[in-house]
Design a protein around this motif. Sequence first.
Motif, PDB file in Angstrom:
ATOM      1  N   ALA A   1       0.819  -1.209   0.000  1.00  0.00           N
ATOM      2  CA  ALA A   1       0.000   0.000   0.000  1.00  0.00           C
ATOM      3  C   ALA A   1       0.860   1.269   0.000  1.00  0.00           C
ATOM      4  O   ALA A   1       0.499   2.270  -0.627  1.00  0.00           O
ATOM      5  N   ASP A   2       2.003   1.232   0.686  1.00  0.00           N
ATOM      6  CA  ASP A   2       2.880   2.412   0.715  1.00  0.00           C
ATOM      7  C   ASP A   2       3.438   2.717  -0.672  1.00  0.00           C
ATOM      8  O   ASP A   2       3.532   3.878  -1.076  1.00  0.00           O
ATOM      9  N   ALA A   3       3.814   1.681  -1.404  1.00  0.00           N
ATOM     10  CA  ALA A   3       4.329   1.876  -2.764  1.00  0.00           C
ATOM     11  C   ALA A   3       3.234   2.432  -3.674  1.00  0.00           C
ATOM     12  O   ALA A   3       3.492   3.322  -4.492  1.00  0.00           O
ATOM     13  N   LYS A   4       2.019   1.925  -3.537  1.00  0.00           N
ATOM     14  CA  LYS A   4       0.903   2.429  -4.353  1.00  0.00           C
ATOM     15  C   LYS A   4       0.637   3.899  -4.045  1.00  0.00           C
ATOM     16  O   LYS A   4       0.384   4.695  -4.953  1.00  0.00           O
ATOM     17  N   ARG A   5       0.705   4.254  -2.767  1.00  0.00           N
ATOM     18  CA  ARG A   5       0.479   5.643  -2.359  1.00  0.00           C
ATOM     19  C   ARG A   5       1.562   6.542  -2.961  1.00  0.00           C
ATOM     20  O   ARG A   5       1.274   7.629  -3.456  1.00  0.00           O
ATOM     21  N   ALA A   6       2.816   6.087  -2.931  1.00  0.00           N
ATOM     22  CA  ALA A   6       3.916   6.863  -3.510  1.00  0.00           C
ATOM     23  C   ALA A   6       3.728   7.029  -5.017  1.00  0.00           C
ATOM     24  O   ALA A   6       3.984   8.110  -5.570  1.00  0.00           O
ATOM     25  N   LEU A   7       3.279   5.974  -5.692  1.00  0.00           N
ATOM     26  CA  LEU A   7       3.031   6.057  -7.135  1.00  0.00           C
ATOM     27  C   LEU A   7       1.896   7.032  -7.440  1.00  0.00           C
ATOM     28  O   LEU A   7       1.953   7.782  -8.409  1.00  0.00           O
ATOM     29  N   PHE A   8       0.867   7.013  -6.613  1.00  0.00           N
ATOM     30  CA  PHE A   8      -0.249   7.941  -6.796  1.00  0.00           C
ATOM     31  C   PHE A   8       0.239   9.384  -6.685  1.00  0.00           C
ATOM     32  O   PHE A   8      -0.106  10.239  -7.504  1.00  0.00           O
ATOM     33  N   LYS A   9       1.072   9.652  -5.669  1.00  0.00           N
ATOM     34  CA  LYS A   9       1.602  11.009  -5.491  1.00  0.00           C
ATOM     35  C   LYS A   9       2.489  11.416  -6.669  1.00  0.00           C
ATOM     36  O   LYS A   9       2.428  12.547  -7.141  1.00  0.00           O
ATOM     37  N   GLU A  10       3.315  10.488  -7.129  1.00  0.00           N
ATOM     38  CA  GLU A  10       4.184  10.766  -8.275  1.00  0.00           C
ATOM     39  C   GLU A  10       3.359  11.075  -9.519  1.00  0.00           C
ATOM     40  O   GLU A  10       3.629  12.031 -10.251  1.00  0.00           O
ATOM     41  N   ALA A  11       2.335  10.261  -9.751  1.00  0.00           N
ATOM     42  CA  ALA A  11       1.473  10.472 -10.920  1.00  0.00           C
ATOM     43  C   ALA A  11       0.764  11.818 -10.840  1.00  0.00           C
ATOM     44  O   ALA A  11       0.669  12.536 -11.839  1.00  0.00           O
ATOM     45  N   ALA A  12       0.279  12.165  -9.645  1.00  0.00           N
ATOM     46  CA  ALA A  12      -0.394  13.452  -9.473  1.00  0.00           C
ATOM     47  C   ALA A  12       0.566  14.599  -9.766  1.00  0.00           C
ATOM     48  O   ALA A  12       0.212  15.571 -10.440  1.00  0.00           O
TER      49      ALA A  12
END
Length: 71
Positions: free
Chosen positions: A44-55
Amino acid sequence: MTVIDAPTATPSASHSGEGSDPRQDTLVASLRARYAIAEQRQDADAKRALFKEAAYLGIRPDAYQGSSSAA
């Protein structure tokens, strides 16, 4: 001071392939690959980081998460 122009429009999730930005395509492919690994590891932490990067990059989540995510 260097000025960097930001895109004026948010890229769409669907890419036609013709006339698309190669840099954008590469970014989406990278996010897609890393999201698949995070999904496989249930990280979940990696997914959250990817979401922030994409944003930050102006890429919508559905561009790299694909249709496999159930809402």
